[in-house]
Design a protein around this motif. Structure first.
Motif, PDB file in Angstrom:
ATOM      1  N   SER A 138     100.392  -1.498  57.896  1.00  0.00           N
ATOM      2  CA  SER A 138     100.738  -2.076  59.190  1.00  0.00           C
ATOM      3  C   SER A 138     100.621  -3.593  59.077  1.00  0.00           C
ATOM      4  CB  SER A 138      99.836  -1.541  60.308  1.00  0.00           C
ATOM      5  OG  SER A 138      98.479  -1.814  60.036  1.00  0.00           O
ATOM      6  N   ASN A 139     101.107  -4.309  60.086  1.00  0.00           N
ATOM      7  CA  ASN A 139     101.193  -5.767  59.964  1.00  0.00           C
ATOM      8  C   ASN A 139     100.418  -6.576  60.994  1.00  0.00           C
ATOM      9  OD1 ASN A 139     103.789  -4.613  61.383  1.00  0.00           O
ATOM     10  ND2 ASN A 139     103.460  -6.656  62.256  1.00  0.00           N
ATOM     11  N   PRO A 140      99.625  -5.979  61.898  1.00  0.00           N
ATOM     12  CA  PRO A 140      98.814  -6.820  62.783  1.00  0.00           C
ATOM     13  C   PRO A 140      97.630  -7.465  62.050  1.00  0.00           C
ATOM     14  CG  PRO A 140      99.182  -4.638  63.728  1.00  0.00           C
ATOM     15  CD  PRO A 140      99.566  -4.575  62.285  1.00  0.00           C
ATOM     16  N   GLU A 141      96.938  -8.354  62.759  1.00  0.00           N
ATOM     17  CA  GLU A 141      95.770  -9.004  62.179  1.00  0.00           C
ATOM     18  C   GLU A 141      94.530  -8.115  62.272  1.00  0.00           C
ATOM     19  OE1 GLU A 141      95.703  -9.211  66.278  1.00  0.00           O
ATOM     20  OE2 GLU A 141      97.284 -10.057  65.013  1.00  0.00           O
ATOM     21  N   PHE A 142      94.516  -7.147  63.195  1.00  0.00           N
ATOM     22  CA  PHE A 142      93.397  -6.204  63.225  1.00  0.00           C
ATOM     23  C   PHE A 142      93.643  -5.103  62.202  1.00  0.00           C
ATOM     24  CE2 PHE A 142      96.381  -4.829  66.548  1.00  0.00           C
ATOM     25  CZ  PHE A 142      96.610  -3.511  66.185  1.00  0.00           C
ATOM     26  N   VAL A 143      92.579  -4.447  61.774  1.00  0.00           N
ATOM     27  CA  VAL A 143      92.668  -3.426  60.729  1.00  0.00           C
ATOM     28  C   VAL A 143      92.879  -2.069  61.384  1.00  0.00           C
ATOM     29  CG1 VAL A 143      91.491  -2.334  58.791  1.00  0.00           C
ATOM     30  CG2 VAL A 143      91.146  -4.781  59.250  1.00  0.00           C
ATOM     31  N   PHE A 144      93.818  -1.313  60.873  1.00  0.00           N
ATOM     32  CA  PHE A 144      94.028   0.061  61.335  1.00  0.00           C
ATOM     33  C   PHE A 144      93.598   1.013  60.230  1.00  0.00           C
ATOM     34  CE2 PHE A 144      97.334   3.342  62.913  1.00  0.00           C
ATOM     35  CZ  PHE A 144      96.335   4.048  63.555  1.00  0.00           C
ATOM     36  N   HIS A 145      94.390   1.136  59.167  1.00  0.00           N
ATOM     37  CA  HIS A 145      93.994   1.933  58.014  1.00  0.00           C
ATOM     38  C   HIS A 145      93.470   1.002  56.920  1.00  0.00           C
ATOM     39  CE1 HIS A 145      95.534   5.703  59.535  1.00  0.00           C
ATOM     40  NE2 HIS A 145      96.677   5.114  59.841  1.00  0.00           N
ATOM     41  N   ARG A 146      92.404   1.427  56.269  1.00  0.00           N
ATOM     42  CA  ARG A 146      91.816   0.672  55.161  1.00  0.00           C
ATOM     43  C   ARG A 146      92.231   1.366  53.871  1.00  0.00           C
ATOM     44  NH1 ARG A 146      89.400   0.828  59.667  1.00  0.00           N
ATOM     45  NH2 ARG A 146      88.210  -0.920  60.533  1.00  0.00           N
ATOM     46  N   VAL A 147      93.162   0.774  53.168  1.00  0.00           N
ATOM     47  CA  VAL A 147      93.739   1.395  51.974  1.00  0.00           C
ATOM     48  C   VAL A 147      93.537   0.451  50.793  1.00  0.00           C
ATOM     49  CG1 VAL A 147      95.819   2.349  50.904  1.00  0.00           C
ATOM     50  CG2 VAL A 147      95.468   2.569  53.378  1.00  0.00           C
ATOM     51  N   GLY A 148      92.785   0.887  49.804  1.00  0.00           N
ATOM     52  CA  GLY A 148      92.574   0.054  48.629  1.00  0.00           C
ATOM     53  C   GLY A 148      91.446  -0.938  48.844  1.00  0.00           C
ATOM     54  N   LEU A 149      91.635  -2.142  48.325  1.00  0.00           N
ATOM     55  CA  LEU A 149      90.640  -3.206  48.371  1.00  0.00           C
ATOM     56  C   LEU A 149      91.110  -4.335  49.271  1.00  0.00           C
ATOM     57  CD1 LEU A 149      89.887  -3.391  44.535  1.00  0.00           C
ATOM     58  CD2 LEU A 149      88.526  -2.192  46.271  1.00  0.00           C
ATOM     59  N   ARG A 150      90.195  -4.976  49.947  1.00  0.00           N
ATOM     60  CA  ARG A 150      90.504  -6.130  50.787  1.00  0.00           C
ATOM     61  C   ARG A 150      90.487  -7.369  49.899  1.00  0.00           C
ATOM     62  NH1 ARG A 150      92.404  -6.853  56.206  1.00  0.00           N
ATOM     63  NH2 ARG A 150      91.598  -8.853  56.980  1.00  0.00           N
ATOM     64  N   LEU A 151      91.605  -8.074  49.838  1.00  0.00           N
ATOM     65  CA  LEU A 151      91.759  -9.190  48.916  1.00  0.00           C
ATOM     66  C   LEU A 151      90.694 -10.255  49.145  1.00  0.00           C
ATOM     67  CD1 LEU A 151      93.519 -10.337  46.642  1.00  0.00           C
ATOM     68  CD2 LEU A 151      95.060 -11.244  48.376  1.00  0.00           C
TER      69      LEU A 151
END
Length: 435
Positions: A138-151
């Motif tokens: 998804s493209n908002p600034e809030f997090v919806f799904h956490r997939v992988g690693l946060r850069l």
């Protein structure tokens, strides 16, 4: 400052962005800086000092966002079918080369990223090629799904390994565009005093499949205003779905707006239309035309139809067919498509353009707004093998309640089942006797 009604859906969204208007929306000479919130405004001050998880927790208490996320979850749960024009399946639109081979430099970049990570980080980064999580972007600034690693949470050497993979996967111009969009997100965070919520590393990265296995594999990068899904399979690269946007789309004149050339070519095409052509191509006279159906403009997506979680949307063709355009107009149309495909490395971009050319007579161009550049615009280029759109948006972190040129969303899809390279992967497996 804007004189439109205050936000009435939540802190950032107003019904002004969806309400039909009889009068035209004219662009002014105002800079995005004329629409900055005061840093002590209630729209931005309460979030100061929060990290992205704290901000997300606070935002998702909002009823408007709760309803949006329920809708997204319902769409996410659907089996993948792909965007279509009519709801029906079509076969044979995409063909892999017979002699395609893996790119050793790209494989090396994928392996280098995996080697740079700890065992736990690799476990969190890597998914099976067919994982449902592909569709969680998804493209908002809030997090919806956490997939992988946060850069932004990665150590610097590991973040640089991610950037090296992006650089190996994208054209030089495409890599620059992606990094510019990420940088503009950081610029926005500075403008509103929220760098922990929006910065140039506010993105999740995941890897799908195994670069070393000699099989299809890919990666995903998504966050505020950037979402890319890259797959390499049988000698073809796919970058779709792709979403790139910016608010603001430029940083104080340091360089042209992010999509300046694309918009200029599109306006040149629209303004070249004859009266007869315009009567077909211009679907609505304004991006908030009162003649629009009530559900045509969404508070979050506004006019774009191919954004996050809309993997199965039915989007009928509209506008004018390219066969009704003259030679110069078709050249402009193809140049706009080439700009949408800029992220692909040259051989893969050329191959994708060959696919476009094969369906040029069945390619549709639609336009919302004035054709002379005096108003905000929306346009779509749509054929059996591409759906590409650009939309001028109202402010979220800026105060403009009506669409403006300095907030832009763009999407790119491969209809009839080749988003995430699904059609290519099915061919690749069939050639090898798989299911």
């Amino acid at each position: 400052m804007s004189h439109e009604p205050p936000n009435d859906l939540d802190e950032f969204f107003s019904t002004a962005r969806t309400r039909g208007r009889e009068e035209a929306i004219l662009l002014s000479g105002q800079s995005f800086r004329d629409f900055l919130y005061d840093l002590d405004d209630d729209a931005v001050a309460p979030w100061r000092g929060l990290d992205y998880e704290q901000f997300t927790a606070a935002r998702q208490d909002n009823p408007f966002l709760q309803e949006l996320l329920r809708t997204w979850n319902d769409l996410y749960a659907e089996p993948f079918r792909g965007i279509t024009a009519d709801g029906a399946a079509r076969e044979g639109l995409y063909r892999l080369p017979d002699d395609g081979a893996a790119d050793p430099e790209l494989v090396a970049a994928g392996q280098a990223l995996l080697a740079a990570l700890s065992d736990e980080e690799r476990r969190r980064l890597q998914y099976p090629l067919d994982a449902h999580e592909w569709r969680a972007w998804s493209n908002p600034e809030f997090v919806f799904h956490r997939v992988g690693l946060r850069l932004e949470d990665l150590e610097e050497d590991k973040a640089q390994a991610v950037f090296a993979l992006l650089r190996a996967s994208l054209s030089a111009e495409g890599y620059e565009r992606v990094r510019e969009a990420m940088g503009l997100n950081g610029f926005l965070g500075e403008l509103v005093g929220l760098p922990q919520v929006m910065n140039d590393r506010s993105y999740w990265v995941a890897l799908y499949g195994d670069p070393a296995a000699g099989e299809p594999w890919g990666w995903q990068l998504f966050g505020h205003h950037v979402a890319l899904n890259f797959v390499t399979v049988g000698g073809r690269d796919v970058i779709a779905p792709a979403f790139i946007g910016a608010e603001p789309a430029l940083a104080d004149g340091e360089r042209p707006p992010l999509f300046d050339e694309r918009e200029r070519m599109a306006i040149a095409l629209a303004s070249s239309l004859t009266a007869e052509q315009r009567s077909k191509a211009v679907v609505y006279e304004s991006v908030l035309d009162s003649a629009m159906p009530a559900d045509r403009v969404h508070p979050a997506d506004e006019r774009h139809v191919a954004g996050a979680f809309h993997d199965n949307r039915v989007v009928p063709y509209e506008g004018i067919r390219a066969v009704e355009l003259d030679g110069r107009q078709r050249t402009l149309l193809r140049s706009i498509v080439a700009d949408f495909l800029l992220l692909l490395r040259t051989p893969h971009r050329d191959a994708a353009l060959d696919d476009i050319d094969a369906h040029l007579d069945d390619t549709w161009f639609s336009w919302y707004g004035a054709t002379d550049g005096s108003q905000p615009i929306y346009f779509r280029i749509h054929s059996p093998v591409i759906l590409a759109e650009l939309d001028n948006h109202a402010g979220v972190w800026l105060t403009n309640r009506l669409p403006a040129r300095f907030h832009v969303h763009t999407t790119l899809r491969l209809p009839y089942g080749n988003d995430y390279a699904r059609a290519y992967i099915a061919q690749w497996r069939k050639r090898r006797g798989g299911a």
